[in-house]
Design a protein around this motif. Sequence first.
Motif, PDB file in Angstrom:
ATOM      1  N   PRO A  67     -19.066  26.347  20.564  1.00 17.42           N
ATOM      2  CA  PRO A  67     -20.323  25.895  21.180  1.00 17.42           C
ATOM      3  C   PRO A  67     -20.358  26.002  22.692  1.00 17.42           C
ATOM      4  CG  PRO A  67     -18.928  24.016  20.638  1.00 17.42           C
ATOM      5  CD  PRO A  67     -18.211  25.233  20.123  1.00 17.42           C
ATOM      6  N   GLN A  68     -19.200  26.158  23.328  1.00 22.67           N
ATOM      7  CA  GLN A  68     -19.158  26.055  24.779  1.00 22.67           C
ATOM      8  C   GLN A  68     -19.938  27.173  25.468  1.00 22.67           C
ATOM      9  OE1 GLN A  68     -16.582  25.942  22.692  1.00 22.67           O
ATOM     10  NE2 GLN A  68     -14.968  24.562  23.387  1.00 22.67           N
ATOM     11  N   TRP A 264     -15.636  35.679  21.589  1.00 19.21           N
ATOM     12  CA  TRP A 264     -14.967  34.389  21.502  1.00 19.21           C
ATOM     13  C   TRP A 264     -13.477  34.612  21.252  1.00 19.21           C
ATOM     14  CZ3 TRP A 264     -15.433  29.537  22.737  1.00 19.21           C
ATOM     15  CH2 TRP A 264     -14.650  28.564  22.125  1.00 19.21           C
ATOM     16  N   ILE A 265     -12.654  34.050  22.136  1.00 17.11           N
ATOM     17  CA  ILE A 265     -11.193  34.129  21.992  1.00 17.11           C
ATOM     18  C   ILE A 265     -10.741  32.801  21.426  1.00 17.11           C
ATOM     19  CG2 ILE A 265      -9.020  34.623  23.154  1.00 17.11           C
ATOM     20  CD1 ILE A 265     -11.059  36.916  23.175  1.00 17.11           C
ATOM     21  N   ASN A 266     -10.463  32.780  20.148  1.00 15.13           N
ATOM     22  CA  ASN A 266     -10.182  31.527  19.456  1.00 15.13           C
ATOM     23  C   ASN A 266      -8.908  30.872  19.971  1.00 15.13           C
ATOM     24  OD1 ASN A 266     -11.171  29.735  17.372  1.00 15.13           O
ATOM     25  ND2 ASN A 266      -9.316  30.256  16.229  1.00 15.13           N
ATOM     26  N   GLU A 267      -7.891  31.695  20.295  1.00 16.10           N
ATOM     27  CA  GLU A 267      -6.624  31.132  20.745  1.00 16.10           C
ATOM     28  C   GLU A 267      -6.791  30.346  22.039  1.00 16.10           C
ATOM     29  OE1 GLU A 267      -7.191  34.224  20.015  1.00 16.10           O
ATOM     30  OE2 GLU A 267      -6.049  34.584  18.162  1.00 16.10           O
ATOM     31  N   ARG A 268      -7.703  30.784  22.895  1.00 15.58           N
ATOM     32  CA  ARG A 268      -7.911  30.118  24.183  1.00 15.58           C
ATOM     33  C   ARG A 268      -9.137  29.240  24.184  1.00 15.58           C
ATOM     34  NH1 ARG A 268      -7.301  35.771  26.982  1.00 15.58           N
ATOM     35  NH2 ARG A 268      -8.885  34.997  28.411  1.00 15.58           N
ATOM     36  N   THR A 588     -16.513  33.375  33.015  1.00 10.47           N
ATOM     37  CA  THR A 588     -15.785  32.405  32.220  1.00 10.47           C
ATOM     38  C   THR A 588     -14.409  32.122  32.790  1.00 10.47           C
ATOM     39  OG1 THR A 588     -14.856  34.124  30.775  1.00 10.47           O
ATOM     40  CG2 THR A 588     -16.978  33.170  30.152  1.00 10.47           C
ATOM     41  N   LYS A 589     -13.918  32.990  33.705  1.00 10.79           N
ATOM     42  CA  LYS A 589     -12.618  32.757  34.318  1.00 10.79           C
ATOM     43  C   LYS A 589     -12.724  32.337  35.780  1.00 10.79           C
ATOM     44  CE  LYS A 589      -9.564  35.778  31.664  1.00 10.79           C
ATOM     45  NZ  LYS A 589      -8.489  34.819  31.483  1.00 10.79           N
ATOM     46  N   GLY A 590     -13.924  32.525  36.365  1.00 10.98           N
ATOM     47  CA  GLY A 590     -14.062  32.314  37.797  1.00 10.98           C
ATOM     48  C   GLY A 590     -13.636  30.942  38.255  1.00 10.98           C
ATOM     49  N   THR A 591     -13.842  29.932  37.403  1.00 13.70           N
ATOM     50  CA  THR A 591     -13.493  28.586  37.809  1.00 13.70           C
ATOM     51  C   THR A 591     -11.995  28.413  37.931  1.00 13.70           C
ATOM     52  OG1 THR A 591     -13.590  27.942  35.481  1.00 13.70           O
ATOM     53  CG2 THR A 591     -15.556  27.546  36.817  1.00 13.70           C
ATOM     54  N   ALA A 592     -11.197  29.332  37.391  1.00  9.95           N
ATOM     55  CA  ALA A 592      -9.744  29.193  37.463  1.00  9.95           C
ATOM     56  C   ALA A 592      -9.224  29.441  38.871  1.00  9.95           C
ATOM     57  CB  ALA A 592      -9.071  30.145  36.487  1.00  9.95           C
ATOM     58  N   LEU A 593     -10.025  30.075  39.727  1.00  9.10           N
ATOM     59  CA  LEU A 593      -9.587  30.366  41.092  1.00  9.10           C
ATOM     60  C   LEU A 593     -10.236  29.379  42.051  1.00  9.10           C
ATOM     61  CD1 LEU A 593      -9.699  34.276  41.317  1.00  9.10           C
ATOM     62  CD2 LEU A 593      -7.730  32.805  40.988  1.00  9.10           C
ATOM     63  N   ASN A 594      -9.474  28.352  42.443  1.00  5.08           N
ATOM     64  CA  ASN A 594     -10.004  27.429  43.430  1.00  5.08           C
ATOM     65  C   ASN A 594      -9.844  28.027  44.826  1.00  5.08           C
ATOM     66  OD1 ASN A 594      -7.301  26.976  44.284  1.00  5.08           O
ATOM     67  ND2 ASN A 594      -7.059  25.336  42.778  1.00  5.08           N
ATOM     68  N   TRP A 595     -10.247  27.288  45.837  1.00  7.47           N
ATOM     69  CA  TRP A 595     -10.209  27.850  47.182  1.00  7.47           C
ATOM     70  C   TRP A 595      -8.798  28.222  47.607  1.00  7.47           C
ATOM     71  CZ3 TRP A 595     -12.510  30.538  50.543  1.00  7.47           C
ATOM     72  CH2 TRP A 595     -11.941  30.680  51.808  1.00  7.47           C
ATOM     73  N   GLN A 596      -7.826  27.309  47.377  1.00 12.36           N
ATOM     74  CA  GLN A 596      -6.459  27.577  47.840  1.00 12.36           C
ATOM     75  C   GLN A 596      -5.891  28.823  47.172  1.00 12.36           C
ATOM     76  OE1 GLN A 596      -5.071  25.782  50.394  1.00 12.36           O
ATOM     77  NE2 GLN A 596      -3.653  27.508  50.365  1.00 12.36           N
TER      78      GLN A 596
END
Length: 837
Positions: A67-68, A264-268, A588-596
């Motif tokens: 659902p996400q 959809w990547i079920n494992e992740r 869907t991955k962009g949030t994984a990279l914070n500013w630092q």
Amino acid sequence: MTSIKLFVVLLIFFPNYSSATDTITPSQPLLDDNQTLISAGEVFQLGFFQQPNSENRFVGLWYKKAPQGMILWVANRDKPLKDESGRLAVTQTGNIVILNNQSTTPIWSSNSSATKPSLQLLSTGNLVLKDGGSGKLVWESFDHPCDTLISGMKLGWNLETRQNWFLSSWNSPDDPSTGNYTYEVDPRGLPQLLQRKGTEVEYRSGPWDGVRFGGDPPMSPNAIYKPIFVFNTSHVYYTYEINEASTLTTFRLNPSGIIEQFRWINERQEWLSVYTLQKDRCDSFGHCGPNGVCNVNLDLICHCPTGYVPKAPRDWEKFDWGSGCVPKTKLNCSSDMGFKKFPHFKLPYGLKFLVQRTVVGIEDCKDICSRNCSCMAYALSGVSGCMLWFDEDLLDMTEYNNVGGQDLYIKMAASELAPEKDGKRTGIIISVSVISVLLLLIIIGGYIIWKRMTNSHKSQGERMLPNIDHEEQHSDVLTEDVELPLFDLETIMSATDNLSPTNKIGEGGFGPVYKAVLPTGEEVAVKRLSKDSGQGVMEFKNEVILIAKLQHRNLVRLLGCCIHREERMLIYEYLPNKSLNLYLFDQTKGTALNWQMRFDIIVGIARGLLYLHRDSRLRIIHRDLKASNILLDNEMNPKISDFGLARIFGGDQNEVNTKRVVGTYGYMSPEYAIDGIFSVKSDVFSFGVMVLEILGGKKNRGFNHPDHDLNLLGHAWKLWNEHRPLELVDVLVKDVNVSEAVRCIQVGLLCVQKRPEERPLMSAVLFMLDSENPSLPQPKQPGFYVERVSSEVDSSSSWNQPYTSTDITVTRLQGRFLQETPLMVVEGFCASSEVKP
């Protein structure tokens, strides 16, 4: 009104029902208290939902196990509920309605009617209203798509009922109301795919020829789904079928007007954007004006066809092609006229054209156009027959390089055709002479290569000798042999389970990449040279020589190679986080990279480049720096990869002029792309582009903004001049260090200056980045900042050879839309032998 009152009474007596059902009836509405419909097989779920940062509530459809962030369909997208309680119901007369608790007046209805009605969510995801008397479907959600296409849905037309199935974007990521963009099939003549912004056409795929759209690859099945295009007298539409029921994949028109494929990547437990429709400059509708022809493989992409000249020559000299072209000799019915053949063309767009489906011969088609004074061009297709264009300019023509498109015949004065015969005769003579010389050279070259291979072959493998471009070699280029650990073929085959497709993790122009586990338990990446690769033994040797002699924490580490007869493989350290572009350009991955993380990646790339340019035992110019060639280890440390196109500089060399331009448009410096001159400042320019991409989360090529047509460099420059630089930073980054961000933007702009001498060296760049309060010079206008380029998938290349696949391979729905894409790429290999603007 009577049916509505009856429905309210029924609600009082039947307020609840089991949430596991897939059907509602007049006596069993769906209440907004976490009740949902669940399809047979529990694949789809329908219920009320609310977007973040919004108080509006909607009835929508999503995958039950995923659902996400993926709403597939919305009923009341333009008529939301304003409070938290509502009902979805079917009236006794067969009208589907959505109401809130405070009113008996529907805020949305299907305007349908049926006897003994029931509303059911099918296992396909189609919400259907059934007539209990006749058993027929009187309404279905598949006839009313929103922004997402799922398996079984159609994009196109029912020509008999005039039913049009098309996608329309959301207004914003949090607002499902109808947005600015639509994506549809134009059924006239040869069908083609159109994207509109409002009523204006922004993009068209080019006509369907029975195999492909325009110049795109043939539409064919892949590992995930089977694309289907139906074109007959009653229907014209695209759809697709999933190969495995457990696979979830969709195509979405996002609020920015970009088509994306998600899986959809079920494992992740997340949605992965596996393909984004990328457009080049020729995909911008009418880019070269009326009668103009666009070709992305030319330095100046717009030109006039034979027999035509620019309508406004002075504008064309300034690269303003909007005025288009006009016939060199004005046509009239009394003059002698003929037709010039233009092969591999995207046929022009037009409102005044005629299709003669009964005409199947090219001469008959030509005769029809010849006899009509208003006919300007014709084409013949085995799918539609004879197509004729009348009384209008030929708009949005694109010339492809030997693949795709159709033959277009344009009418012009006979005087414009006369020189063609002599030109053909001269061309034949020249061609025969050139071919003869080439054959002789091939024979001589083959003999020399055979002799060298015979003399140099050794039983345990070959010693790698530098073989940089012969035209570009210099006396002080490295000449000693390179010793590198050799892996035998049996070990590699065992470690990759005989190169099993399940171990394949990516593919570039060099060839496929496999994850392997050595007998020691060490995980490695195996890069195999493909026979059909755009790169070859020269690039293989080049990469071995360079990486084997380079050791730095910000460079990818080469562990060895495998040479067995015709097999060539490179064995690298395995980097689990793959390439930087997956994190920057995948929402869907962009949030994984914070500013630092972003800042550390920028600094790490800078340190790796400084080592290449100054501190290594060799002086290396990479020539193909881009986000897909930056790999990330398990701690997100950047490592520069793919040295197949790199060059060694002599100690006293400042710049080199090459005849073989290689690299990727969008990252190439102006002096290199135009004049073939490269230096360390060429890499600095590419680094500057990457800095701005890392900050903004957008590609330089393909950048779109509603207020202007600038690319990312131009957008950054505009914001800098308007004292709004922080607006460049990706909205996903919430913890921005303001001073560092402004400093990085300024450094990025300094690196992309038009003139090489105005760009800093990497030593100065690193000093600027590491210093808290550096005194930085003010940037000037960037190079290549005015052109609007829609990126692609990156294309690394040289001018000398035909285009092959790039970092990822796709089949496309609009031609570029529907083909499978590898999910991960271990290295962003340079892939093509032609620079792709």
